[in-house]
Design an enzyme around this catalytic site. Structure first.
Site, PDB file in Angstrom:
ATOM      1  N   ARG A   9       0.881  -1.228  -0.067  1.00  0.00           N
ATOM      2  CA  ARG A   9       0.020   0.076   0.091  1.00  0.00           C
ATOM      3  C   ARG A   9       0.891   1.227  -0.072  1.00  0.00           C
ATOM      4  O   ARG A   9       2.181   1.053   0.541  1.00  0.00           O
ATOM      5  CB  ARG A   9      -0.882   0.037   1.239  1.00  0.00           C
ATOM      6  CG  ARG A   9      -1.992  -1.252   1.236  1.00  0.00           C
ATOM      7  CD  ARG A   9      -2.725  -1.048   2.590  1.00  0.00           C
ATOM      8  NE  ARG A   9      -2.921   0.061   3.034  1.00  0.00           N
ATOM      9  CZ  ARG A   9      -3.482   0.035   4.296  1.00  0.00           C
ATOM     10  NH1 ARG A   9      -3.215  -0.537   5.186  1.00  0.00           N
ATOM     11  NH2 ARG A   9      -3.972   1.465   4.638  1.00  0.00           N
ATOM     12  N   SER A  11       0.541   4.076   2.046  1.00  0.00           N
ATOM     13  CA  SER A  11       0.646   4.813   3.133  1.00  0.00           C
ATOM     14  C   SER A  11       1.941   4.756   3.724  1.00  0.00           C
ATOM     15  O   SER A  11       2.679   3.871   3.175  1.00  0.00           O
ATOM     16  CB  SER A  11      -0.495   4.073   4.221  1.00  0.00           C
ATOM     17  OG  SER A  11       0.048   3.005   4.828  1.00  0.00           O
ATOM     18  N   LYS A  81      -2.730  -8.112  10.315  1.00  0.00           N
ATOM     19  CA  LYS A  81      -3.926  -7.938  10.870  1.00  0.00           C
ATOM     20  C   LYS A  81      -5.055  -7.625   9.959  1.00  0.00           C
ATOM     21  O   LYS A  81      -6.262  -7.716   9.951  1.00  0.00           O
ATOM     22  CB  LYS A  81      -4.113  -6.807  11.930  1.00  0.00           C
ATOM     23  CG  LYS A  81      -3.642  -5.341  11.833  1.00  0.00           C
ATOM     24  CD  LYS A  81      -3.518  -4.645  12.841  1.00  0.00           C
ATOM     25  CE  LYS A  81      -3.364  -3.256  12.632  1.00  0.00           C
ATOM     26  NZ  LYS A  81      -4.495  -2.410  11.829  1.00  0.00           N
ATOM     27  N   ASP A  82      -4.619  -7.185   8.791  1.00  0.00           N
ATOM     28  CA  ASP A  82      -5.386  -6.580   7.771  1.00  0.00           C
ATOM     29  C   ASP A  82      -5.616  -7.688   6.629  1.00  0.00           C
ATOM     30  O   ASP A  82      -6.586  -7.628   5.945  1.00  0.00           O
ATOM     31  CB  ASP A  82      -4.746  -5.685   6.908  1.00  0.00           C
ATOM     32  CG  ASP A  82      -4.826  -4.277   7.443  1.00  0.00           C
ATOM     33  OD1 ASP A  82      -5.252  -3.952   8.472  1.00  0.00           O
ATOM     34  OD2 ASP A  82      -3.634  -3.461   7.153  1.00  0.00           O
ATOM     35  N   THR A 125     -11.554   6.376  17.802  1.00  0.00           N
ATOM     36  CA  THR A 125     -11.157   4.977  17.262  1.00  0.00           C
ATOM     37  C   THR A 125     -12.386   4.441  16.047  1.00  0.00           C
ATOM     38  O   THR A 125     -13.397   4.584  16.308  1.00  0.00           O
ATOM     39  CB  THR A 125     -11.223   3.939  18.211  1.00  0.00           C
ATOM     40  OG1 THR A 125     -10.793   2.568  17.594  1.00  0.00           O
ATOM     41  CG2 THR A 125     -12.398   3.590  19.113  1.00  0.00           C
ATOM     42  N   SER A 127     -12.281   1.224  15.478  1.00  0.00           N
ATOM     43  CA  SER A 127     -12.263  -0.136  15.470  1.00  0.00           C
ATOM     44  C   SER A 127     -13.731  -0.552  16.558  1.00  0.00           C
ATOM     45  O   SER A 127     -13.445  -0.178  17.407  1.00  0.00           O
ATOM     46  CB  SER A 127     -10.821  -0.465  16.236  1.00  0.00           C
ATOM     47  OG  SER A 127     -11.083  -1.917  16.742  1.00  0.00           O
ATOM     48  N   ARG A 129     -13.588  -3.640  17.712  1.00  0.00           N
ATOM     49  CA  ARG A 129     -12.926  -4.364  18.966  1.00  0.00           C
ATOM     50  C   ARG A 129     -12.415  -3.309  19.881  1.00  0.00           C
ATOM     51  O   ARG A 129     -12.769  -3.525  21.034  1.00  0.00           O
ATOM     52  CB  ARG A 129     -11.797  -5.006  17.988  1.00  0.00           C
ATOM     53  CG  ARG A 129     -10.835  -5.746  19.106  1.00  0.00           C
ATOM     54  CD  ARG A 129      -9.610  -6.301  18.435  1.00  0.00           C
ATOM     55  NE  ARG A 129      -8.965  -5.379  18.045  1.00  0.00           N
ATOM     56  CZ  ARG A 129      -7.942  -4.421  18.372  1.00  0.00           C
ATOM     57  NH1 ARG A 129      -7.775  -4.513  19.827  1.00  0.00           N
ATOM     58  NH2 ARG A 129      -7.409  -3.458  18.017  1.00  0.00           N
ATOM     59  N   ARG A 130     -11.878  -2.348  19.607  1.00  0.00           N
ATOM     60  CA  ARG A 130     -11.421  -1.446  20.666  1.00  0.00           C
ATOM     61  C   ARG A 130     -12.509  -0.710  21.264  1.00  0.00           C
ATOM     62  O   ARG A 130     -12.427  -0.704  22.717  1.00  0.00           O
ATOM     63  CB  ARG A 130     -10.453  -0.389  19.846  1.00  0.00           C
ATOM     64  CG  ARG A 130      -8.985  -0.918  19.356  1.00  0.00           C
ATOM     65  CD  ARG A 130      -8.472   0.173  18.829  1.00  0.00           C
ATOM     66  NE  ARG A 130      -7.195  -0.430  18.174  1.00  0.00           N
ATOM     67  CZ  ARG A 130      -6.528   0.075  17.149  1.00  0.00           C
ATOM     68  NH1 ARG A 130      -6.849   0.901  16.368  1.00  0.00           N
ATOM     69  NH2 ARG A 130      -5.230  -0.416  16.862  1.00  0.00           N
ATOM     70  N   LYS A 131     -13.384  -0.194  20.642  1.00  0.00           N
ATOM     71  CA  LYS A 131     -14.771   0.272  21.200  1.00  0.00           C
ATOM     72  C   LYS A 131     -15.341  -0.552  22.125  1.00  0.00           C
ATOM     73  O   LYS A 131     -15.838  -0.176  23.245  1.00  0.00           O
ATOM     74  CB  LYS A 131     -15.667   0.864  20.039  1.00  0.00           C
ATOM     75  CG  LYS A 131     -16.670   1.852  20.414  1.00  0.00           C
ATOM     76  CD  LYS A 131     -17.498   2.379  19.358  1.00  0.00           C
ATOM     77  CE  LYS A 131     -16.548   3.153  18.144  1.00  0.00           C
ATOM     78  NZ  LYS A 131     -17.733   3.379  17.005  1.00  0.00           N
ATOM     79  N   ARG A 147     -11.044   7.383  10.772  1.00  0.00           N
ATOM     80  CA  ARG A 147     -10.212   6.880   9.784  1.00  0.00           C
ATOM     81  C   ARG A 147      -9.207   7.707   9.289  1.00  0.00           C
ATOM     82  O   ARG A 147      -8.872   8.741   9.581  1.00  0.00           O
ATOM     83  CB  ARG A 147     -11.303   6.811   8.698  1.00  0.00           C
ATOM     84  CG  ARG A 147     -12.422   5.797   9.002  1.00  0.00           C
ATOM     85  CD  ARG A 147     -12.083   4.416   8.840  1.00  0.00           C
ATOM     86  NE  ARG A 147     -11.243   4.127   7.741  1.00  0.00           N
ATOM     87  CZ  ARG A 147     -11.548   4.045   6.583  1.00  0.00           C
ATOM     88  NH1 ARG A 147     -13.015   4.012   6.103  1.00  0.00           N
ATOM     89  NH2 ARG A 147     -10.660   3.658   5.409  1.00  0.00           N
ATOM     90  N   GLY A 148      -8.347   6.853   8.451  1.00  0.00           N
ATOM     91  CA  GLY A 148      -7.478   7.690   7.726  1.00  0.00           C
ATOM     92  C   GLY A 148      -5.711   6.985   8.292  1.00  0.00           C
ATOM     93  O   GLY A 148      -5.659   6.281   9.220  1.00  0.00           O
ATOM     94  N   GLN A 151      -0.873   9.596  10.559  1.00  0.00           N
ATOM     95  CA  GLN A 151      -0.820  11.203  10.633  1.00  0.00           C
ATOM     96  C   GLN A 151      -2.113  11.991  10.696  1.00  0.00           C
ATOM     97  O   GLN A 151      -2.058  12.730  11.297  1.00  0.00           O
ATOM     98  CB  GLN A 151       0.088  11.726   9.347  1.00  0.00           C
ATOM     99  CG  GLN A 151       1.374  10.876   9.285  1.00  0.00           C
ATOM    100  CD  GLN A 151       1.370   9.802   8.281  1.00  0.00           C
ATOM    101  OE1 GLN A 151       0.652   8.885   8.631  1.00  0.00           O
ATOM    102  NE2 GLN A 151       1.976   9.984   7.101  1.00  0.00           N
ATOM    103  N   ARG A 153      -5.049  10.768  11.639  1.00  0.00           N
ATOM    104  CA  ARG A 153      -5.640  10.477  13.105  1.00  0.00           C
ATOM    105  C   ARG A 153      -4.996  11.571  14.120  1.00  0.00           C
ATOM    106  O   ARG A 153      -5.643  12.007  14.884  1.00  0.00           O
ATOM    107  CB  ARG A 153      -5.501   9.110  13.270  1.00  0.00           C
ATOM    108  CG  ARG A 153      -6.098   8.239  12.334  1.00  0.00           C
ATOM    109  CD  ARG A 153      -6.093   6.844  12.966  1.00  0.00           C
ATOM    110  NE  ARG A 153      -6.429   5.838  11.799  1.00  0.00           N
ATOM    111  CZ  ARG A 153      -6.860   4.711  11.888  1.00  0.00           C
ATOM    112  NH1 ARG A 153      -6.748   4.095  13.256  1.00  0.00           N
ATOM    113  NH2 ARG A 153      -6.946   3.782  11.043  1.00  0.00           N
ATOM    114  N   CYS A 240     -11.798  -8.461  10.051  1.00  0.00           N
ATOM    115  CA  CYS A 240     -10.819  -7.434  11.234  1.00  0.00           C
ATOM    116  C   CYS A 240     -12.075  -6.446  11.449  1.00  0.00           C
ATOM    117  O   CYS A 240     -11.751  -5.665  12.143  1.00  0.00           O
ATOM    118  CB  CYS A 240      -9.668  -6.793  10.320  1.00  0.00           C
ATOM    119  SG  CYS A 240     -10.245  -6.159   8.782  1.00  0.00           S
TER     120      CYS A 240
END
Length: 306
Positions: A9, A11, A81-82, A125, A127, A129-131, A147-148, A151, A153, A240
């Site tokens: 990718r 990024s 993880k992706d 976040t 995610s 999962r995190r939330k 998202r994004g 940098q 975020r 994910c």
């Protein structure tokens, strides 16, 4: 001299990971040339919609996998993880690179730890999962979709009324942002995403030359741990974008695996533990423990069709 094309990718973090792979391959094979081929994935293009609402597996990997299948690249570098637990026919993971610290971290605007945040504080976040885990830990927190790239975020944190954001330690470290970390979040509060912290190298299954080429980059302990995590995810038919967490470690010759499934509102949180020698068996066992507690019912309520 042969030239090998490394897909990635575009990024900053993804390019860091691809450069890491390129550097290590070149140190082993200085007689060869390694070049990066960067692409923008669907997940990189859609930035105004939470990932869970897009409902598509392989958001950050499909374009690279097409490149492998068409022979446009020789290997693809991913954040593990992706990478979906079921790969397209003809592709395989050729190496699991040594894992960075797999846990999540909290980056607080005012340097306040999660447990000390005022009631009603806003956390950024995207995610589930995190939330879900944070809502289970502190039901009085509020959340904003974020998202994004990293940098973006961090900029959104600085420009908003958010108290802090949650990111993966591995990405934060790889960008040299360790001084911005307020705390590493204990696994008792938050289990990380399946495969978090490891770089995976995906290749065509029939490219035996590439399998041999990247073999020195495979880290055996990491491979055992993340294969157990991915087996748990596969058994639960998760992706994910569902609130599933897992953390595998190798301790005294055994793979030990913690697994978690939570409801979106954080009111239900199921945990399981399994250990043994065979990663896939351990992952399946942990998943069965979660299913016995009602994990399937939770996931069926929130799963978005792909």
């Amino acid at each position: 001299m042969s030239t090998f094309r490394i897909g990635t990718r575009d990024s900053l973090l993804a390019l860091w990971q691809a450069e890491w792979v390129k550097k290590h391959l070149y140190s082993i094979y200085p007689e060869h040339e390694f070049v990066l081929v960067s692409v923008k994935t669907k997940g990189d293009k859609i930035l105004d919609v939470p990932l869970a609402k897009i409902g598509d597996k392989g958001l950050f990997t499909k374009e690279l996998e097409y490149g492998l299948l068409r022979g446009e690249i020789d290997l693809a570098v991913h954040s593990l993880k992706d990478l979906p637990t079921i790969l397209p026919e003809g592709l395989m993971i050729g190496a699991f690179c040594e894992r960075e610290e797999p846990r999540d971290v909290f980056l607080s605007k005012e340097g306040i730890r999660l447990e000390d945040l005022p009631s009603g504080s806003l956390i950024g976040t995207s995610s589930l999962r995190r939330k879900a885990q944070l809502q289970y830990y502190r039901a009085d927190l509020n959340f904003a979709d974020l998202r994004g790239n990293l940098q973006t975020r961090w900029r959104k944190l600085e420009e908003s009324n958010m108290a802090g954001i949650v990111l993966a330690y591995a990405g934060v470290k790889r960008l040299g942002w360790e001084e911005r970390i307020t705390q590493i979040i204990s696994e008792d509060i938050m289990l990380s995403a399946v495969g978090q912290g490891s770089i995976a190298i995906e290749i065509s299954a029939d490219r035996l030359d590439i399998q041999e080429l990247i073999k020195p980059l495979n880290h055996e302990e990491t491979s055992l741990a993340v294969r157990a995590e991915r087996a748990l995810m596969r058994k639960l038919e998760g992706g994910c974008q569902v609130p599933i967490g897992a953390l595998g470690i190798v301790h005294e010759g055994k793979v030990q695996l913690k697994g978690m499934v939570a409801s979106l509102d954080g009111k239900q949180l199921l945990r399981a533990f399994a250990e043994g020698q065979e990663p896939e068996e351990i992952g399946n066992n942990a998943a069965e423990h979660l299913i016995a507690q009602g994990a399937k019912a939770i996931l069926d309520q929130i799963r978005v069709p792909s």
